[in-house]
Each structure stands twice: as C-alpha cells, then as structure tokens.
Write an enzyme that holds these catalytic residues in place. Structure first.
Site, PDB file in Angstrom:
ATOM      1  N   ARG A   1     -17.946  -1.610   5.790  1.00 21.30           N
ATOM      2  CA  ARG A   1     -18.488  -0.973   4.567  1.00 21.30           C
ATOM      3  C   ARG A   1     -20.009  -0.947   4.591  1.00 21.30           C
ATOM      4  O   ARG A   1     -20.635   0.052   4.234  1.00 21.30           O
ATOM      5  CB  ARG A   1     -18.007  -1.724   3.327  1.00 21.30           C
ATOM      6  CG  ARG A   1     -16.532  -1.611   3.057  1.00 21.30           C
ATOM      7  CD  ARG A   1     -16.167  -2.249   1.727  1.00 21.30           C
ATOM      8  NE  ARG A   1     -16.521  -1.394   0.600  1.00 21.30           N
ATOM      9  CZ  ARG A   1     -16.292  -1.705  -0.661  1.00 21.30           C
ATOM     10  NH1 ARG A   1     -15.739  -2.870  -0.971  1.00 21.30           N
ATOM     11  NH2 ARG A   1     -16.621  -0.870  -1.631  1.00 21.30           N
TER      12      ARG A   1
ATOM     13  N   GLU B   1     -13.301   2.630  -0.715  1.00 22.65           N
ATOM     14  CA  GLU B   1     -13.657   2.593  -2.134  1.00 22.65           C
ATOM     15  C   GLU B   1     -13.520   1.184  -2.722  1.00 22.65           C
ATOM     16  O   GLU B   1     -14.435   0.678  -3.360  1.00 22.65           O
ATOM     17  CB  GLU B   1     -12.759   3.555  -2.919  1.00 22.65           C
ATOM     18  CG  GLU B   1     -12.988   5.027  -2.601  1.00 22.65           C
ATOM     19  CD  GLU B   1     -14.277   5.556  -3.213  1.00 22.65           C
ATOM     20  OE1 GLU B   1     -14.838   4.886  -4.111  1.00 22.65           O
ATOM     21  OE2 GLU B   1     -14.721   6.635  -2.790  1.00 22.65           O
TER      22      GLU B   1
ATOM     23  N   LYS C   1       0.494 -14.882  -1.118  1.00 24.36           N
ATOM     24  CA  LYS C   1       1.772 -15.043  -1.803  1.00 24.36           C
ATOM     25  C   LYS C   1       1.910 -16.447  -2.388  1.00 24.36           C
ATOM     26  O   LYS C   1       1.513 -17.433  -1.761  1.00 24.36           O
ATOM     27  CB  LYS C   1       2.937 -14.785  -0.838  1.00 24.36           C
ATOM     28  CG  LYS C   1       3.335 -13.329  -0.699  1.00 24.36           C
ATOM     29  CD  LYS C   1       4.615 -13.211   0.101  1.00 24.36           C
ATOM     30  CE  LYS C   1       5.023 -11.756   0.295  1.00 24.36           C
ATOM     31  NZ  LYS C   1       5.309 -11.084  -0.967  1.00 24.36           N
TER      32      LYS C   1
ATOM     33  N   SER D   1       7.225 -17.017  -4.473  1.00 22.65           N
ATOM     34  CA  SER D   1       7.500 -15.740  -3.825  1.00 22.65           C
ATOM     35  C   SER D   1       7.940 -15.937  -2.382  1.00 22.65           C
ATOM     36  O   SER D   1       8.841 -15.251  -1.892  1.00 22.65           O
ATOM     37  CB  SER D   1       6.248 -14.856  -3.879  1.00 22.65           C
ATOM     38  OG  SER D   1       6.512 -13.586  -3.332  1.00 22.65           O
TER      39      SER D   1
ATOM     40  N   ARG E   1      16.161 -14.332   0.470  1.00 24.95           N
ATOM     41  CA  ARG E   1      16.576 -12.951   0.733  1.00 24.95           C
ATOM     42  C   ARG E   1      16.820 -12.715   2.214  1.00 24.95           C
ATOM     43  O   ARG E   1      17.736 -11.995   2.602  1.00 24.95           O
ATOM     44  CB  ARG E   1      15.498 -11.999   0.219  1.00 24.95           C
ATOM     45  CG  ARG E   1      16.062 -10.966  -0.695  1.00 24.95           C
ATOM     46  CD  ARG E   1      15.079 -10.033  -1.360  1.00 24.95           C
ATOM     47  NE  ARG E   1      13.702 -10.403  -1.422  1.00 24.95           N
ATOM     48  CZ  ARG E   1      12.732  -9.743  -0.821  1.00 24.95           C
ATOM     49  NH1 ARG E   1      13.005  -8.715  -0.044  1.00 24.95           N
ATOM     50  NH2 ARG E   1      11.469 -10.108  -0.969  1.00 24.95           N
TER      51      ARG E   1
ATOM     52  N   ASP F   1       3.967 -11.169   5.683  1.00 18.03           N
ATOM     53  CA  ASP F   1       3.102 -10.592   4.650  1.00 18.03           C
ATOM     54  C   ASP F   1       2.658 -11.628   3.615  1.00 18.03           C
ATOM     55  O   ASP F   1       2.393 -11.295   2.462  1.00 18.03           O
ATOM     56  CB  ASP F   1       3.788  -9.416   3.953  1.00 18.03           C
ATOM     57  CG  ASP F   1       5.067  -9.837   3.229  1.00 18.03           C
ATOM     58  OD1 ASP F   1       5.558 -10.954   3.485  1.00 18.03           O
ATOM     59  OD2 ASP F   1       5.562  -9.057   2.397  1.00 18.03           O
TER      60      ASP F   1
ATOM     61  N   GLU G   1      -1.066  -8.729   6.368  1.00 20.19           N
ATOM     62  CA  GLU G   1      -0.646  -7.363   6.068  1.00 20.19           C
ATOM     63  C   GLU G   1      -1.823  -6.600   5.469  1.00 20.19           C
ATOM     64  O   GLU G   1      -2.454  -7.070   4.522  1.00 20.19           O
ATOM     65  CB  GLU G   1       0.521  -7.340   5.089  1.00 20.19           C
ATOM     66  CG  GLU G   1       1.003  -5.922   4.800  1.00 20.19           C
ATOM     67  CD  GLU G   1       2.063  -5.861   3.714  1.00 20.19           C
ATOM     68  OE1 GLU G   1       3.117  -5.256   3.951  1.00 20.19           O
ATOM     69  OE2 GLU G   1       1.818  -6.419   2.624  1.00 20.19           O
TER      70      GLU G   1
END
Length: 260
Positions: free
Chosen positions: A71, A84, A91, A95, A102, A118, A185
């Site tokens: 930047r 921008e 996490k 989570s 899962r 992630d 990620e």
C-alpha cells in the site's frame, strides 16, 4: 464466519488439546478451591493455548506487514492504489471447536493445524475486480509466501451469489527457538462484493443459516446487480485510462486480462 458453539458434553468427550484447555478453564472458574495439582494442569493448558494462538497471531502480522508495504509503495509510486481497506481476524476457540466437530476430526493442536487452514484470516477490499487479481498475484509472487490453495469465487461464484478470491497461503514465522509455517486465509474482493457478503452474513446469522426462499432470491439478484456494477466500473476505468487520465504509472500491468 460467525463463532460456532460447542456443548459441554462435546468438549468433555474430547480429551487433550484445545478441548481440554476450554474445559479446564471453565472448571477453574466454577471451583476456585481446587488443589494445586489441578491448578498446575490448568496453567499448563493455558500456556498451551497461548502458544497455539501465538503462531497464528504472528502469521497475521507478517501478512499485514507485506500488505502495508504494498500500500505504501502504491501511494508513493503509482497514481492508483488498488487496496482500499484491510481487516484481519483470528478465529475464536468456540469457532475452532465447532469446525472440528463439523470436520469430524480430533481437537488436539496438531490435528487442528493440519485440517483447519482458516484460523488466521485477512480480508483485502479493492475498488476493481482487476485490482483483486493484481493484489493476489503480487502477494503470491513473494518468495516466502507459499500458495496452498486458491479458490476463485469471482470467476465461479457460489450458488448463493457469493463472490470473492480466496487464497490459503503459508508464511514462515521466525520465533526464538523455531520457525513455524503458518497458514493464513486471504480473501480479496471488491467493495460491492464486500457489501453483499456483509449483508448476507447478517441475514444468515439472524435466521440461523436457514434463509427464507424470498430472501435467498433477493440476495442472488443483488449479487448479480453487484457483479454488473463491478463490470461497469471496470469499463469506465478503462475508458479513463485510455484517455490518459491515469498515466502509465497508475495502471497495474495486465489490468484488462482478468474476468469482470
């Protein structure tokens, strides 16, 4: 992704690792008079948890440093800055544990490091679709950044209309006694894509993931409208560039080669 929840029964059924850490911390708060041996175990678990999270925190910082440098370079040497906004997140334990449930995998740190990529996340928002690809290429070309996975949901949106460019990168983190290669990620999207994803997330959270059919239809239509807006803005930018308003130094190489 919104933090998941894990019941006490699920946590107690998973010995060791992060699950044990969460369980022991809860027990400590409920029973402050526990013996010295249990307190020592809790402290060891807390140190394990801190050590586990530390690598991901440093991985985020390493990637943010690279993005800040890009930047700054764009501001000083180009008329156009493709980045921008930048945000990051780590996490929560809830989570992470929800995701292990899962995935049907163990909740020990070694398995989590291997299966859940992630935990550390960075989101980069750009003005134009071509900028999203350009930033991804700039990051991926750095010699210490290993691209583990790339999913292009811009060229091939999800069924619900979600659009974004996802990279899983692995970056070295140099600690005092070792080097950890930490997965991070990186989501890169336009302002229109980010606005759509934010609204969709809020609605999905409110309805616990079971959106009514009319809302799903409206969101899909809005996603198409957002894609059309991105394409239109890209064409306008190209026209301005062709008129020489930006100048050669303000145009990222390969701007016209990416899909709108």
């Amino acid at each position: 992704m919104a933090p998941g929840t894990t019941s006490t029964q699920q946590t107690d059924a998973t010995p060791g690792g992060l699950a044990r850490t969460v369980r022991d911390q809860v027990v400590t708060h409920l029973e402050p008079g526990l013996g010295t041996g249990v307190i020592t175990t809790v402290r060891d678990a807390q140190r394990e948890l801190a050590r586990f999270r530390m690598g991901y925190e440093f991985g985020i910082e390493e990637m943010l440093t690279k993005i800040r440098i890009l930047r700054s370079e764009f501001r000083q040497t180009h008329d156009h800055n493709p980045i921008e906004h930048v945000t990051s997140r780590l996490k929560s334990i809830d989570s992470i544990l929800e995701k292990t449930t899962r995935y049907g995998c163990a909740a020990d740190p070694a398995t989590i490091r291997e299966r859940i990529l992630d935990i550390a996340g960075i989101r980069i928002t750009c003005s134009f679709v071509s900028d999203a690809y350009w930033v991804a290429d700039m990051l991926a070309s750095q010699p210490d950044v290993e691209v583990v996975r790339r999913k292009d949901y811009i060229a091939e949106p999800k069924a619900n209309g979600y659009r974004s460019l996802h990279l899983i990168v692995r970056i070295p983190v140099f600690l005092s006694d070792r080097t950890e290669h930490v997965p991070v990620e990186v989501q890169i999207r336009t302002i229109a894509m980010d606005f759509w994803a934010s609204v969709e997330h809020k609605l999905s959270y409110k309805y616990h993931g079971a959106l009514p059919e009319d809302l799903r239809t409206e969101l899909l239509d809005a996603a198409v409208t957002g894609a059309e807006l991105d394409a239109r803005m890209g064409r306008l930018r190209a026209e301005v560039r062709d008129l020489g308003a930006e100048g050669a130094t303000g145009t990222p190489p390969g701007t016209d080669t990416r899909p709108a």
